[in-house]
Design an enzyme around this catalytic site. Structure first.
Site, PDB file in Angstrom:
ATOM      1  CE  LYS A  22    -135.700  -1.038  83.370  1.00 41.29           C
ATOM      2  NZ  LYS A  22    -136.120   0.208  82.723  1.00 41.29           N
ATOM      3  CG  ASN A  23    -135.476  -1.511  79.214  1.00 36.21           C
ATOM      4  OD1 ASN A  23    -136.102  -1.017  80.158  1.00 36.21           O
ATOM      5  ND2 ASN A  23    -134.226  -1.178  78.928  1.00 36.21           N
ATOM      6  CB  CYS A 118    -133.380   7.316  84.901  1.00 37.08           C
ATOM      7  SG  CYS A 118    -133.627   5.964  86.057  1.00 37.08           S
ATOM      8  NE  ARG A 123    -134.464   9.088  78.790  1.00 39.86           N
ATOM      9  CZ  ARG A 123    -134.572   7.962  79.511  1.00 39.86           C
ATOM     10  NH1 ARG A 123    -134.583   8.014  80.816  1.00 39.86           N
ATOM     11  NH2 ARG A 123    -134.683   6.790  78.913  1.00 39.86           N
ATOM     12  CG  ASP A 307    -129.590   0.926  80.076  1.00 39.03           C
ATOM     13  OD1 ASP A 307    -129.317   2.139  80.044  1.00 39.03           O
ATOM     14  OD2 ASP A 307    -130.718   0.484  79.773  1.00 39.03           O
ATOM     15  NE  ARG A 399    -137.730   3.741  87.335  1.00 37.13           N
ATOM     16  CZ  ARG A 399    -137.379   4.520  86.339  1.00 37.13           C
ATOM     17  NH1 ARG A 399    -136.752   5.647  86.586  1.00 37.13           N
ATOM     18  NH2 ARG A 399    -137.650   4.201  85.103  1.00 37.13           N
TER      19      ARG A 399
HETATM   20  C1  UD1 Z   1    -134.044   2.952  76.128  1.00 36.48           C
HETATM   21  C2  UD1 Z   1    -133.935   2.219  77.441  1.00 36.48           C
HETATM   22  C3  UD1 Z   1    -132.824   2.836  78.286  1.00 36.48           C
HETATM   23  C4  UD1 Z   1    -131.509   2.836  77.500  1.00 36.48           C
HETATM   24  C5  UD1 Z   1    -131.694   3.465  76.131  1.00 36.48           C
HETATM   25  C6  UD1 Z   1    -130.470   3.326  75.244  1.00 36.48           C
HETATM   26  C7  UD1 Z   1    -136.218   1.500  77.796  1.00 36.48           C
HETATM   27  C8  UD1 Z   1    -137.468   1.655  78.584  1.00 36.48           C
HETATM   28  N1  UD1 Z   1    -135.204   2.323  78.123  1.00 36.48           N
HETATM   29  O1  UD1 Z   1    -134.330   4.311  76.449  1.00 36.48           O
HETATM   30  O2  UD1 Z   1    -132.690   2.084  79.478  1.00 36.48           O
HETATM   31  O3  UD1 Z   1    -130.530   3.574  78.207  1.00 36.48           O
HETATM   32  O4  UD1 Z   1    -132.798   2.848  75.438  1.00 36.48           O
HETATM   33  O5  UD1 Z   1    -130.145   1.984  75.065  1.00 36.48           O
HETATM   34  O6  UD1 Z   1    -136.124   0.640  76.933  1.00 36.48           O
HETATM   35  N2  UD1 Z   1    -133.275  10.521  71.012  1.00 36.48           N
HETATM   36  C9  UD1 Z   1    -133.575  11.642  70.265  1.00 36.48           C
HETATM   37  N3  UD1 Z   1    -134.871  11.803  69.845  1.00 36.48           N
HETATM   38  C10 UD1 Z   1    -135.854  10.907  70.115  1.00 36.48           C
HETATM   39  C11 UD1 Z   1    -135.537   9.770  70.873  1.00 36.48           C
HETATM   40  C12 UD1 Z   1    -134.230   9.595  71.314  1.00 36.48           C
HETATM   41  O7  UD1 Z   1    -132.707  12.468  69.995  1.00 36.48           O
HETATM   42  O8  UD1 Z   1    -137.001  11.131  69.697  1.00 36.48           O
HETATM   43  C13 UD1 Z   1    -131.883  10.308  71.484  1.00 36.48           C
HETATM   44  C14 UD1 Z   1    -131.775  10.284  73.013  1.00 36.48           C
HETATM   45  O9  UD1 Z   1    -131.654  11.582  73.544  1.00 36.48           O
HETATM   46  C15 UD1 Z   1    -130.534   9.427  73.220  1.00 36.48           C
HETATM   47  C16 UD1 Z   1    -130.583   8.433  72.038  1.00 36.48           C
HETATM   48  O10 UD1 Z   1    -131.475   9.010  71.079  1.00 36.48           O
HETATM   49  O11 UD1 Z   1    -129.384  10.221  73.085  1.00 36.48           O
HETATM   50  C17 UD1 Z   1    -131.075   7.063  72.402  1.00 36.48           C
HETATM   51  O12 UD1 Z   1    -132.338   7.170  73.050  1.00 36.48           O
HETATM   52  P1  UD1 Z   1    -133.411   5.994  73.012  1.00 36.48           P
HETATM   53  O13 UD1 Z   1    -132.810   4.799  72.348  1.00 36.48           O
HETATM   54  O14 UD1 Z   1    -134.675   6.534  72.498  1.00 36.48           O
HETATM   55  O15 UD1 Z   1    -133.578   5.668  74.559  1.00 36.48           O
HETATM   56  P2  UD1 Z   1    -134.907   5.287  75.334  1.00 36.48           P
HETATM   57  O16 UD1 Z   1    -135.800   4.513  74.448  1.00 36.48           O
HETATM   58  O17 UD1 Z   1    -135.423   6.490  76.033  1.00 36.48           O
END
Ligand code: UD1
Length: 430
Positions: A22-23, A118, A123, A307, A399
């Protein structure tokens, strides 16, 4: 409204085939618009709702999308004509923000509503914005609701991510693939789907090296062309079946997997007493006794994936002894534990730590899917528990899990999708 009804207590046995990741699909589908050409993408989990939304969004901006078969789509990006994506399109899923990077790469302009998805805690997208700005874009957020990014030209630059972010790494790769010169992302995410996105972009003619390490080098190219590409298998879906096999004390052969992607999950299952046999593209998980305890700390890849944390907690809820689960990525990922308490689990949550005192058995109960992976955990708990479990809010599960009833059903799980009437509310009163 739909719910799942599970009659638990049967060990899962047999074979199951994992769908495409999915991701990875959620990053690769928007990446296709970086070409003015046709991309054929195979092993796409087309029946999950996150992917349907991505496809809907592509069509909304003018791309042609053809379903070739159940897992193959063709994206024709020649006539993409809009850089605007409204809240209607983005409200259901987080990954809709990948259109910011992709549209910026294509048009040097993107106007995209803030993403939904979710709720796992706050985020933020500051690292995405930092990346776009380093490439020369001006980024504004209007009313906390719409991201507008514009650039006269995109110029490669070094970018150090303050936190390891999958989303920011993907978005910067998308915006940088056609920028002028070299972009270097340091402290980049290393998840399998980052590597998959890099491989897809390289198949389109991009020049990306180092994906899978914490330094990714992207040498911008002027144009990208169409390609045929097959998405990697879903690491988390595979992990979910692995844990389900162990939690029900069953024996399951999981097909279409990459064993290397599952190492952190396999090693924890072995610690709990499961037997694991690895083949080239298959893995067999069996468990013939009560699981033992183990401690888990979620980490960016190659650490234990956040996850998989809720699913693994179900196994630990049934383990002999006390386990500690430490969540280091999301600040609000233990909500599902309240549902497990209804099923007889003994769990105490303190901030980012959950202390799980294993019980001998769980009992079926009415529960809710708080988010996608919490929903997967509820399915595993329902299958392992004695008696009937009803899971509400299964739209979260839809989803990200393809044909979930059929797949668990073929393994001997007694799980049904049933339609139910919405509860009567004052608002609906005549
Ligand atoms: C992706 C995955 C999600 C998984 C997560 C962590 C997808 C679509 N989703 O989510 O299922 O749980 O990786 O493996 O691939 N952060 C910041 N600033 C930013 C971006 C992130 O502080 O600009 C923080 C977030 O709050 C979190 C951490 O970094 O604590 C990791 O987030 P991130 O790796 O970006 O997760 P997603 O890409 O949203």
């Amino acid at each position: 409204m739909e719910k799942f009804v599970i009659n638990g207590g049967q060990p899962l046995r047999g074979e199951v085939t994992v769908s495409g990741a999915k991701n990875a699909a959620l990053a690769i589908i928007p990446a296709a618009i970086l070409s003015h050409d046709v991309c054929r993408i195979e092993n796409v989990p087309t029946s999950i709702s996150d992917v349907s939304f991505m496809i809907k969004t592509l069509k909304h901006i003018g791309a042609g999308v053809r379903l070739i078969d159940r897992s193959t789509i063709e994206i024709d990006s020649r006539f993409v004509n809009s850089y605007v994506i409204s809240h209607d399109m983005t409200k259901y899923l987080r990954a809709s923000y990948y259109f910011i990077g992709a549209l910026l790469g294509r048009f040097h302009r993107a106007r995209v509503a803030m993403p939904g998805g979710c709720y796992l805690g706050p985020r933020p997208i500051d690292q995405h914005i930092k990346g776009f700005e380093a490439l020369g874009a001006k980024v504004t957020i209007e009313d906390n609701a719409i991201v507008e990014a514009t650039a006269n030209e995109l110029i490669g630059n070094p970018i150090y991510l303050d936190v390891v972010s999958v989303g920011a790494t993907v978005n910067i790769m998308l915006a940088a693939a056609r920028a002028q010169g070299m972009t270097v992302i340091e402290n980049a995410a290393k998840e399998p789907h980052i590597v998959d996105l890099a491989n897809f972009l390289n198949s389109m003619g991009a020049d990306i090296r180092g994906a899978g390490t914490d330094v990714i080098k992207i040498k911008g190219v002027e144009n990208l062309h169409g390609c045929t590409y097959s998405i990697i298998p879903d690491q988390i879906e595979a992990g979910t079946f692995m844990v389900a096999a162990a939690a029900t004390r069953g024996d399951v052969l999981i097909k279409n997997i990459i064993p290397k992607h599952l190492e952190s999950i396999s090693s924890k299952l072995i610690e709990c007493g499961a037997e694991i046999e690895e083949f080239d593209e298959e893995i067999r998980v069996s468990m013939n006794r009560r699981p033992g305890k183990c401690n888990i700390k979620t980490m960016p890849h190659p650490g234990f994936p956040t996850d998989m944390q809720p699913q693994m907690a179900v196994l630990l809820a049934l383990a002999e002894g006390t386990s500690i689960v430490s969540e280091s990525i999301w600040s609000n990922r233990f909500r599902y534990t309240e549902q497990l308490l209804r099923m007889g689990a003994s769990i105490t949550v303190d901030g980012q730590l959950a202390v799980i005192h294993g019980v001998e058995a769980l009992r079926g109960a009415p529960v809710r899917a708080d988010d996608l992976r919490a929903g997967a955990a509820m399915i595993i708990a329902g299958l392992a528990a004695s008696g009937k479990t009803e899971i509400e809010d299964i739209l979260y599960i839809d989803r990200g899990y393809e044909n979930v009833v059929e797949k668990f059903g073929n393994l001997g799980g007694d799980i049904r999708r049933v339609y139910c009437v919405e509860p009567f509310s004052k608002d609906s009163a005549g």
